[in-house]
Design a protein around this motif. Structure first.
Motif, PDB file in Angstrom:
ATOM      1  N   UNK A   1     124.190  69.303  55.677  1.00  0.00           N
ATOM      2  CA  UNK A   1     124.016  70.045  54.434  1.00  0.00           C
ATOM      3  C   UNK A   1     122.588  70.582  54.370  1.00  0.00           C
ATOM      4  N   UNK A   2     122.347  71.671  53.616  1.00  0.00           N
ATOM      5  CA  UNK A   2     120.968  72.123  53.402  1.00  0.00           C
ATOM      6  C   UNK A   2     120.163  71.043  52.670  1.00  0.00           C
ATOM      7  N   UNK A   3     118.834  71.094  52.719  1.00  0.00           N
ATOM      8  CA  UNK A   3     118.012  70.018  52.154  1.00  0.00           C
ATOM      9  C   UNK A   3     118.358  69.625  50.721  1.00  0.00           C
ATOM     10  N   UNK A   4     118.434  70.575  49.806  1.00  0.00           N
ATOM     11  CA  UNK A   4     118.653  70.241  48.397  1.00  0.00           C
ATOM     12  C   UNK A   4     120.032  69.633  48.179  1.00  0.00           C
ATOM     13  N   UNK A   5     121.051  70.190  48.825  1.00  0.00           N
ATOM     14  CA  UNK A   5     122.412  69.661  48.677  1.00  0.00           C
ATOM     15  C   UNK A   5     122.522  68.257  49.265  1.00  0.00           C
ATOM     16  N   UNK A   6     121.849  68.042  50.391  1.00  0.00           N
ATOM     17  CA  UNK A   6     121.884  66.724  51.013  1.00  0.00           C
ATOM     18  C   UNK A   6     121.224  65.674  50.126  1.00  0.00           C
ATOM     19  N   UNK A   7     120.098  66.007  49.513  1.00  0.00           N
ATOM     20  CA  UNK A   7     119.393  65.049  48.655  1.00  0.00           C
ATOM     21  C   UNK A   7     120.221  64.742  47.411  1.00  0.00           C
ATOM     22  N   UNK A   8     120.910  65.728  46.872  1.00  0.00           N
ATOM     23  CA  UNK A   8     121.801  65.476  45.732  1.00  0.00           C
ATOM     24  C   UNK A   8     122.903  64.498  46.126  1.00  0.00           C
ATOM     25  N   UNK A   9     123.461  64.690  47.330  1.00  0.00           N
ATOM     26  CA  UNK A   9     124.513  63.799  47.822  1.00  0.00           C
ATOM     27  C   UNK A   9     123.986  62.380  47.978  1.00  0.00           C
ATOM     28  N   UNK A  10     122.787  62.244  48.547  1.00  0.00           N
ATOM     29  CA  UNK A  10     122.193  60.927  48.753  1.00  0.00           C
ATOM     30  C   UNK A  10     121.931  60.234  47.423  1.00  0.00           C
ATOM     31  N   UNK A  11     121.376  60.954  46.451  1.00  0.00           N
ATOM     32  CA  UNK A  11     121.050  60.348  45.160  1.00  0.00           C
ATOM     33  C   UNK A  11     122.304  59.931  44.429  1.00  0.00           C
ATOM     34  N   UNK A  12     123.365  60.714  44.574  1.00  0.00           N
ATOM     35  CA  UNK A  12     124.638  60.349  43.950  1.00  0.00           C
ATOM     36  C   UNK A  12     125.184  59.071  44.565  1.00  0.00           C
ATOM     37  N   UNK A  13     125.119  58.984  45.903  1.00  0.00           N
ATOM     38  CA  UNK A  13     125.622  57.795  46.581  1.00  0.00           C
ATOM     39  C   UNK A  13     124.801  56.568  46.194  1.00  0.00           C
TER      40      UNK A  13
ATOM     41  N   UNK B   1     110.168  61.819  46.514  1.00  0.00           N
ATOM     42  CA  UNK B   1     109.203  62.563  45.703  1.00  0.00           C
ATOM     43  C   UNK B   1     109.766  63.936  45.353  1.00  0.00           C
ATOM     44  N   UNK B   2     109.172  64.531  44.328  1.00  0.00           N
ATOM     45  CA  UNK B   2     109.654  65.836  43.844  1.00  0.00           C
ATOM     46  C   UNK B   2     108.923  66.967  44.564  1.00  0.00           C
ATOM     47  N   UNK B   3     109.303  67.195  45.805  1.00  0.00           N
ATOM     48  CA  UNK B   3     108.737  68.276  46.593  1.00  0.00           C
ATOM     49  C   UNK B   3     109.777  69.364  46.798  1.00  0.00           C
ATOM     50  N   UNK B   4     109.311  70.598  46.907  1.00  0.00           N
ATOM     51  CA  UNK B   4     110.193  71.679  47.322  1.00  0.00           C
ATOM     52  C   UNK B   4     110.394  71.588  48.840  1.00  0.00           C
ATOM     53  N   UNK B   5     111.517  72.104  49.298  1.00  0.00           N
ATOM     54  CA  UNK B   5     111.847  72.019  50.716  1.00  0.00           C
ATOM     55  C   UNK B   5     110.778  72.693  51.582  1.00  0.00           C
ATOM     56  N   UNK B   6     110.252  73.837  51.122  1.00  0.00           N
ATOM     57  CA  UNK B   6     109.247  74.560  51.907  1.00  0.00           C
ATOM     58  C   UNK B   6     107.973  73.729  52.048  1.00  0.00           C
ATOM     59  N   UNK B   7     107.573  73.046  50.985  1.00  0.00           N
ATOM     60  CA  UNK B   7     106.371  72.209  51.030  1.00  0.00           C
ATOM     61  C   UNK B   7     106.550  71.076  52.031  1.00  0.00           C
TER      62      UNK B   7
ATOM     63  N   UNK C   1     106.312  75.399  61.057  1.00  0.00           N
ATOM     64  CA  UNK C   1     105.604  76.630  60.674  1.00  0.00           C
ATOM     65  C   UNK C   1     106.495  77.544  59.852  1.00  0.00           C
ATOM     66  N   UNK C   2     107.809  77.348  59.955  1.00  0.00           N
ATOM     67  CA  UNK C   2     108.763  78.236  59.291  1.00  0.00           C
ATOM     68  C   UNK C   2     109.730  77.425  58.431  1.00  0.00           C
ATOM     69  N   UNK C   3     109.719  77.597  57.098  1.00  0.00           N
ATOM     70  CA  UNK C   3     110.685  76.909  56.238  1.00  0.00           C
ATOM     71  C   UNK C   3     112.130  77.245  56.568  1.00  0.00           C
TER      72      UNK C   3
ATOM     73  N   UNK D   1     112.535  65.490  60.942  1.00  0.00           N
ATOM     74  CA  UNK D   1     113.601  65.703  59.959  1.00  0.00           C
ATOM     75  C   UNK D   1     113.885  64.431  59.162  1.00  0.00           C
ATOM     76  N   UNK D   2     113.792  63.278  59.802  1.00  0.00           N
ATOM     77  CA  UNK D   2     113.978  62.030  59.060  1.00  0.00           C
ATOM     78  C   UNK D   2     112.862  61.821  58.048  1.00  0.00           C
ATOM     79  N   UNK D   3     111.625  62.132  58.442  1.00  0.00           N
ATOM     80  CA  UNK D   3     110.506  62.005  57.507  1.00  0.00           C
ATOM     81  C   UNK D   3     110.649  62.996  56.361  1.00  0.00           C
ATOM     82  N   UNK D   4     111.107  64.207  56.656  1.00  0.00           N
ATOM     83  CA  UNK D   4     111.323  65.206  55.610  1.00  0.00           C
ATOM     84  C   UNK D   4     112.368  64.734  54.610  1.00  0.00           C
ATOM     85  N   UNK D   5     113.443  64.166  55.114  1.00  0.00           N
ATOM     86  CA  UNK D   5     114.496  63.648  54.229  1.00  0.00           C
ATOM     87  C   UNK D   5     113.961  62.550  53.324  1.00  0.00           C
ATOM     88  N   UNK D   6     113.147  61.674  53.889  1.00  0.00           N
ATOM     89  CA  UNK D   6     112.557  60.588  53.112  1.00  0.00           C
ATOM     90  C   UNK D   6     111.640  61.124  52.019  1.00  0.00           C
TER      91      UNK D   6
END
Length: 311
Positions: A294-306, A265-271, A279-281, A255-260
């Motif tokens: 937070x869900x992946x997209x909302x969390x990344x928005x929060x991080x980028x804002x901070x 990079x501009x990846x979709x959460x499923x990718x 095996x399951x998005x 999960x930490x690697x996924x967050x990074x």
């Protein structure tokens, strides 16, 4: 005749803490983890108390000069500030959140990476052998800051003001810092990372294996072979040391690697889910939400804002 001022031990300690804070702020300047001309020494500045940061904490010593922080290891939490030191003896995934900081008075700290070989050399020279411990100790522990340790840390950071002194004096002061920790009440837990056949070293080999293969399906029996333990012993010692099971450890790494990846990079959460071994998005999204709030997209928005607010 000149007046002499005698500082009490507490005032002298406060003076040292203020000096350490001044040095860190002078050589860091902006939020972040800053490398220095002393390779094992990092300076940390953080004015953001909004977003928890997750990362793999390598074996290290952390000392706060200003502010306060809470670190979570599995289900456990550790709060520490200027009167404490925090030591980590085995690389573990942690979540850290600054709880006391502002733009004017940011969280300021140093991190000194630990070298097991150097610790072993000091133990041999000083006969500081670990006491017998029936159970494995936690890989992360807090101790109250002894003045002599604080004094040595300040002298180490002061070398940044005179870089020509670093090659000669930094190794000596680092040895002193490690010696002070080894002599302190929590020293035995640190000694074990230098003992080749200790449970700490065996579990450290397993954690390294998991970090290198986090995206694969791992078997407890295979990890037990690496540790030269039975599967039951591996599970018990791993949890004693890291506060989580091997598979929980792997999940946090994933999960930490996924967050990074999502942040950089501009990846979709499923990718990203497939890249880090899920095996399951949908399962990935559930576990991401549970860990980061937070869900992946909302969390990344929060991080980028901070991050944008800190630049």
């Amino acid at each position: 005749m000149t007046d002499s001022i005698t500082l009490t031990p507490q005032k002298y300690t406060n003076t040292k803490q203020h000096e350490l804070a001044r040095l860190i702020k002078s050589f860091s300047g902006i939020d972040g983890d800053h490398e220095t001309q002393i390779s094992s020494l990092h300076l940390i500045c953080d004015s953001n108390i909004a977003v928890p940061i997750c990362h793999i904490q390598k074996p290290s010593l952390c000392i706060v000069a200003q502010g306060e922080k809470i670190v979570m290891l599995g289900p456990e939490s550790y709060r520490y500030g200027i009167s404490d030191y925090l030591a980590v003896s085995v690389g573990v995934p942690i979540t850290g959140k600054v709880t006391q900081a502002s733009r004017e008075f940011p969280y300021l700290a140093i991190r000194l990476d630990l070298d097991p070989n150097l610790i072993f050399d000091i133990m041999k020279e000083t006969d500081l052998l670990p006491k017998k411990i029936k159970r494995s100790s936690r890989s992360l522990f807090l101790g109250k800051m002894p003045f002599k340790l604080l004094d040595a840390v300040v002298r180490l950071v002061q070398l940044l003001e005179n870089p020509k002194d670093i090659p000669v004096l930094a190794p000596l002061i680092i040895r002193e810092i490690l010696y002070r920790i080894l002599c302190h009440e929590q020293g035995d837990a640190l000694k074990l990372i230098a003992m080749a056949d200790s449970n700490f070293c065996r579990i450290a080999e397993v954690t390294e294996y998991i970090r290198k293969n986090y995206d694969k399906n791992l078997r407890i029996d295979d990890m037990a072979v690496i540790a030269n333990m039975s599967s039951a012993s591996l599970h018990r010692h791993f949890k004693d040391i890291t506060a989580m099971s091997p598979l929980q450890y792997q999940k946090q790494i994933r999960l930490q690697e996924a967050r990074s990846l999502l942040l950089s990079e501009s990846f979709e959460a499923a990718t990203v889910a497939f890249r880090v071994g899920y095996d399951s998005p949908s399962q990935f999204s559930r576990e991401y939400l549970r860990m980061f709030g937070l869900p992946p997209i909302s969390d990344i928005k929060r991080l980028r804002l901070a991050l944008s607010q800190n630049t």
